[in-house]
Design an enzyme around this catalytic site. Structure first.
Site, mmCIF file in Angstrom:
data_model
loop_
_atom_site.group_PDB
_atom_site.id
_atom_site.type_symbol
_atom_site.label_atom_id
_atom_site.label_comp_id
_atom_site.label_asym_id
_atom_site.label_seq_id
_atom_site.Cartn_x
_atom_site.Cartn_y
_atom_site.Cartn_z
ATOM 1 N N ASN A 1 0.883 -1.171 0.000
ATOM 2 C CA ASN A 1 0.000 0.000 0.000
ATOM 3 C C ASN A 1 0.916 1.216 0.000
ATOM 4 O O ASN A 1 1.467 1.599 1.039
ATOM 5 C CB ASN A 1 -0.903 -0.025 1.236
ATOM 6 N N ARG B 1 -2.424 -1.911 -3.803
ATOM 7 C CA ARG B 1 -3.589 -1.037 -3.717
ATOM 8 C C ARG B 1 -3.386 0.086 -4.724
ATOM 9 O O ARG B 1 -2.464 0.896 -4.595
ATOM 10 C CB ARG B 1 -3.738 -0.462 -2.312
ATOM 11 N N ARG C 1 -6.772 18.021 2.463
ATOM 12 C CA ARG C 1 -7.545 18.206 1.240
ATOM 13 C C ARG C 1 -8.846 18.960 1.540
ATOM 14 O O ARG C 1 -9.415 18.817 2.604
ATOM 15 C CB ARG C 1 -7.857 16.859 0.595
ATOM 16 N N HIS D 1 -11.744 4.587 -1.530
ATOM 17 C CA HIS D 1 -11.689 3.788 -0.293
ATOM 18 C C HIS D 1 -12.446 2.472 -0.455
ATOM 19 O O HIS D 1 -12.966 1.912 0.505
ATOM 20 C CB HIS D 1 -12.250 4.581 0.900
ATOM 21 N N GLU E 1 -7.852 -3.275 4.738
ATOM 22 C CA GLU E 1 -7.695 -3.164 3.297
ATOM 23 C C GLU E 1 -6.701 -4.176 2.740
ATOM 24 O O GLU E 1 -6.872 -4.685 1.626
ATOM 25 C CB GLU E 1 -7.234 -1.750 2.937
#
Length: 415
Positions: free
Chosen positions: A23, A105, A253, A193, A397
């Protein structure tokens, strides 16, 4: 430094298939090693860790059960050198077994890739075209893929897409209010996500049974943040859109923003596209408003400060929570109500004060928090009389990426 070809034994060098999950972010690489021979695939990896601070003066290597320690990376190619370090460390723990695939990922699959795919030169070229849509993650994941394709072509590289889980949302949710030609060019709401939400679809069904199939909003709150409205354990709407800038206010962000404000900012400050992109991705959100940090747990320590510092800290957290409340309510409207609210990822799983403030704002929907359960990060943090079941569910994940990679390899063998 170069990576030795023997640093990561692959097919033909031993027995027992292992899946290495990577990742990759701009300054860190998380990794996890899963036993692909076990059935079912274990939720916990055999070993995991991360290299962080890549490109900076204080890089370190952390691993399961061991405190992080400083490492020195090649100054010219620090990212490549971090991959070398991970491969060497993984190789030390293989005990004669083989790595049969590396799962990556990959944040953006565009309108072409929804299912995990084995990456070759053509696929890699396609995925590079989506770098402008996810500049914080896409280029670094693809750099890792490219390096390993070059140096270890015998080991399968599989891309697992964060956009994939949202392919079930209706066209009306995907469509952007632009000239229709934009749709034909691939401008649409993709959502992100997805690996996290895919895990939620599995974990919530296991823990809550049929209740998880109702009107559920999952809040993935980390440095990046989004919400996903799920029904029948499938995505029906989400807050992130064409890029990972949309939706909720995040660590650095903006989240959803009037495009006119961007045009005005570029005009009055004479910013280039690259410069305005840096403002939107790196200088905004919690960090930009507070001037203190991108992390709520740090900002909350300054709420009582006097003067402008305290005011900005309070406003940053208030705006952060308000945007989550507003977007949760909007997704509840899409669902026709709300049966379950789930918090996950770093902030969602560990910040009781953030969850408390969000749930207070959602009291009108019938959300009632159990204060002690919330402080304990319990799996269910709502009161018995709450109309909304409020939950905390750790995400995973890496396990989803390993699972998808095994499925991808199995389908390619059948084909």
């Amino acid at each position: 430094m170069t990576v030795e070809a023997s640093a990561l034994p692959g097919p033909g060098s031993g027995s027992g298939g292992l899946i290495l999950v990577l990742n990759c972010g701009s300054s860190s690489i998380k990794f996890a090693l899963f036993d692909g021979m076990a059935d079912p695939l274990p939720r916990q990896p055999l070993w995991n860790g991360k290299v962080q601070g890549i490109g900076g003066p204080n890089a370190d290597f952390g691993q399961t059960g061991v405190a992080a320690f400083p490492v020195t990376l090649d100054a010219t190619h620090p990212y490549r050198d971090a991959l070398r370090l991970i491969r060497e460390r993984v190789a030390e723990r293989l005990d004669g077994r083989q790595v049969v695939a590396v799962a990556h990922r990959v944040v953006h699959g565009g309108s072409k890739y929804f299912q995990p795919v084995r990456v070759d030169a053509a696929v890699l070229a396609d995925l590079k075209g989506y770098i402008p849509l996810a500049p914080l993650h896409q280029p670094f994941a693809l750099e890792a893929v490219e390096i390993l394709l070059e140096q270890r072509p015998d080991i399968a590289q599989v891309a697992c897409f964060d956009t994939g889980f949202h392919h079930t949302i209706a066209k009306v949710e995907q469509l952007l209010p632009l000239p229709y030609e934009a749709w034909r060019q691939g401008l649409r709401r993709y959502g992100f996500h997805g690996l996290s939400y895919a895990y939620m679809a599995t974990a919530l069904a296991e823990r809550h049974g049929e209740a998880a199939r109702g009107r559920t909003v999952v809040a993935h709150l980390g440095s990046g943040a989004s919400l996903c409205a799920m029904q029948g354990l499938q995505s029906v709407a989400t807050t992130m859109g064409f890029s990972a800038l949309d939706g909720l206010m995040m660590g650095t962000r903006t989240g959803a923003l009037d495009p006119g404000a961007v045009i005005y900012l570029m005009e009055i400050r004479k910013l280039t596209l690259e410069q305005v992109g840096h403002v939107l991705y790196h200088e905004s959100g919690l960090l930009g408003v507070s001037g203190i940090s991108s992390e709520p747990r740090v900002i909350v320590q300054h709420e009582a400060d006097e003067g402008e510092a305290g005011e900005r800290a309070r406003l940053a957290l208030e705006l952060y929570v308000r945007r989550i409340v507003r977007e949760t309510a909007s997704l509840a409207a899409v669902l026709g109500g709300l049966d379950m609210l789930v918090f996950t990822a770093g902030v969602g799983e560990h910040s009781a004060f953030v969850r408390e403030r969000i749930c207070k704002g959602l009291a009108f929907l019938g959300a009632q928090l159990d204060d002690q359960a919330n402080q304990d990060d319990a799996p269910i943090i709502s009161r018995r009389e709450s109309r909304v079941r409020i939950c905390v569910e750790p995400t995973n994940e890496e396990w989803v990426a390993a699972r998808e990679t095994l499925a991808c390899l199995a389908s390619s063998q059948v084909a």
